[in-house]
Design a protein around this motif. Sequence first.
Motif, mmCIF file in Angstrom:
data_model
loop_
_atom_site.group_PDB
_atom_site.id
_atom_site.type_symbol
_atom_site.label_atom_id
_atom_site.label_comp_id
_atom_site.label_asym_id
_atom_site.label_seq_id
_atom_site.Cartn_x
_atom_site.Cartn_y
_atom_site.Cartn_z
ATOM 1 N N PHE A 135 -76.433 18.788 29.689
ATOM 2 C CA PHE A 135 -77.255 19.783 30.388
ATOM 3 C C PHE A 135 -78.245 20.524 29.488
ATOM 4 O O PHE A 135 -79.454 20.382 29.650
ATOM 5 C CB PHE A 135 -76.351 20.808 31.092
ATOM 6 N N THR A 136 -77.711 21.309 28.543
ATOM 7 C CA THR A 136 -78.568 22.258 27.826
ATOM 8 C C THR A 136 -79.745 21.580 27.126
ATOM 9 O O THR A 136 -80.898 21.998 27.281
ATOM 10 C CB THR A 136 -77.733 23.069 26.814
ATOM 11 N N PHE A 140 -81.651 22.208 31.160
ATOM 12 C CA PHE A 140 -80.983 22.890 32.266
ATOM 13 C C PHE A 140 -80.609 24.275 31.738
ATOM 14 O O PHE A 140 -79.659 24.386 30.961
ATOM 15 C CB PHE A 140 -79.666 22.192 32.655
ATOM 16 N N PRO A 141 -81.325 25.343 32.115
ATOM 17 C CA PRO A 141 -80.934 26.655 31.601
ATOM 18 C C PRO A 141 -79.540 27.038 32.107
ATOM 19 O O PRO A 141 -79.111 26.570 33.162
ATOM 20 C CB PRO A 141 -81.998 27.594 32.183
ATOM 21 N N THR A 172 -80.371 12.177 24.942
ATOM 22 C CA THR A 172 -80.351 13.294 23.992
ATOM 23 C C THR A 172 -79.690 12.874 22.683
ATOM 24 O O THR A 172 -80.150 13.217 21.596
ATOM 25 C CB THR A 172 -79.629 14.522 24.593
ATOM 26 N N ARG A 173 -78.620 12.106 22.789
ATOM 27 C CA ARG A 173 -77.919 11.660 21.574
ATOM 28 C C ARG A 173 -78.793 10.718 20.744
ATOM 29 O O ARG A 173 -78.801 10.783 19.511
ATOM 30 C CB ARG A 173 -76.599 10.980 21.929
ATOM 31 N N LEU A 174 -79.532 9.886 21.435
ATOM 32 C CA LEU A 174 -80.414 8.942 20.728
ATOM 33 C C LEU A 174 -81.515 9.695 19.974
ATOM 34 O O LEU A 174 -81.778 9.442 18.800
ATOM 35 C CB LEU A 174 -81.044 8.021 21.785
#
Length: 335
Positions: A135-136, A140-141, A172-174
């Motif tokens: 999320f973050t 995503f606030p 995001t991890r990539l």
Amino acid sequence: MKEKIESYKAELQSAMAKSKQELEDFRLKFISKKGVISELFDEFKKVPNEQKREFGALLNEFKEEAQAKFNSLIEAVNNQSADEVVGLDLTLPPVPSAGSIHPLTQVKNRIIQIFERQGFNVSDGPEIEDDFHNFTALNFPENHPAREMQDTYFIEKDPDILLRTHTSNVQTRLMEKGKPPFRSIMPGRVYRNEAISARAHCFFNQVEGLYVDKEVSFKDLKQTLYHFAKEFFGPETKIRFRPSYFPFTEPSAEIDISCFICKGDGCKICKYSGWVEIGGAGMVDPNVLTSCGIDPKEYSGFAFGMGIERIAMLKYQIDDIRLFSENDIRFLKQF
Ligand code: PHE
């Protein structure tokens, strides 16, 4: 001669045959042209006339006995070869035919193949994820209603550990690990706390795509997905983008393809609109790039996501998503 017949008779009576070979040995010994019976008939020719009646009767009886014994041995050998196949239970159903590749795997493999030809590689990530990567980092606030869009299964609270709601966690991890350019697709299973019905399941599969490099634009996104749609659904397929909202992309769009069943004329599958939705897409929000340590002034990117079940349901006109996870071979063997 009488003794001879008697002794052969005794031998005949005790004879056994356990195999075809022994059966053949019996035939050669007693019944064949060079066997005992022929030999006795030859001898019979030399018997004095007054004894012919007696010996003739004996000999004929012996011959008949030999033939009867031979027949019973044939039967014994045949029955025995059936008994010999021990452990064979003829009441069992026939051996099942070889399995087949699950329709979802077939669709996933085809999707991978099409994107690989456009230079995408395949990336993988965890299904149990922390709040940051699901999320973050994706903009995503905290307490933002967008989190409500994805009914999440939480495993632990503070810090939040959850079952990923989309494969965007792999994006995001990539990005946080590597350096651009990225051109990758991420197929995988995702989880949402939804009531199970013909249309929705609490777990399903997605394939997301990410392309980050210098000067990546919306037209790259359009062309990439247009190529996919034509390859997967057929060369006449058209594609359209409808404005939409995702926290992690700006601008965002829903991707529709022209209905490949009615060719746009309107049918049940496309609810008489001529178009069917296959997923979402957009330009990666600069906030997402920043969260992952990438400078949005230098790099831009696009992302897209599609449900593999949805694509498979459209392609094969399957009207119940639950069929994919029920392992009913009557369903599975059709693919
Ligand atoms: N992650 C989105 C979803 O699960 C799909 C999506 C991915 C939309 C990438 C846009 C860009 O609904």
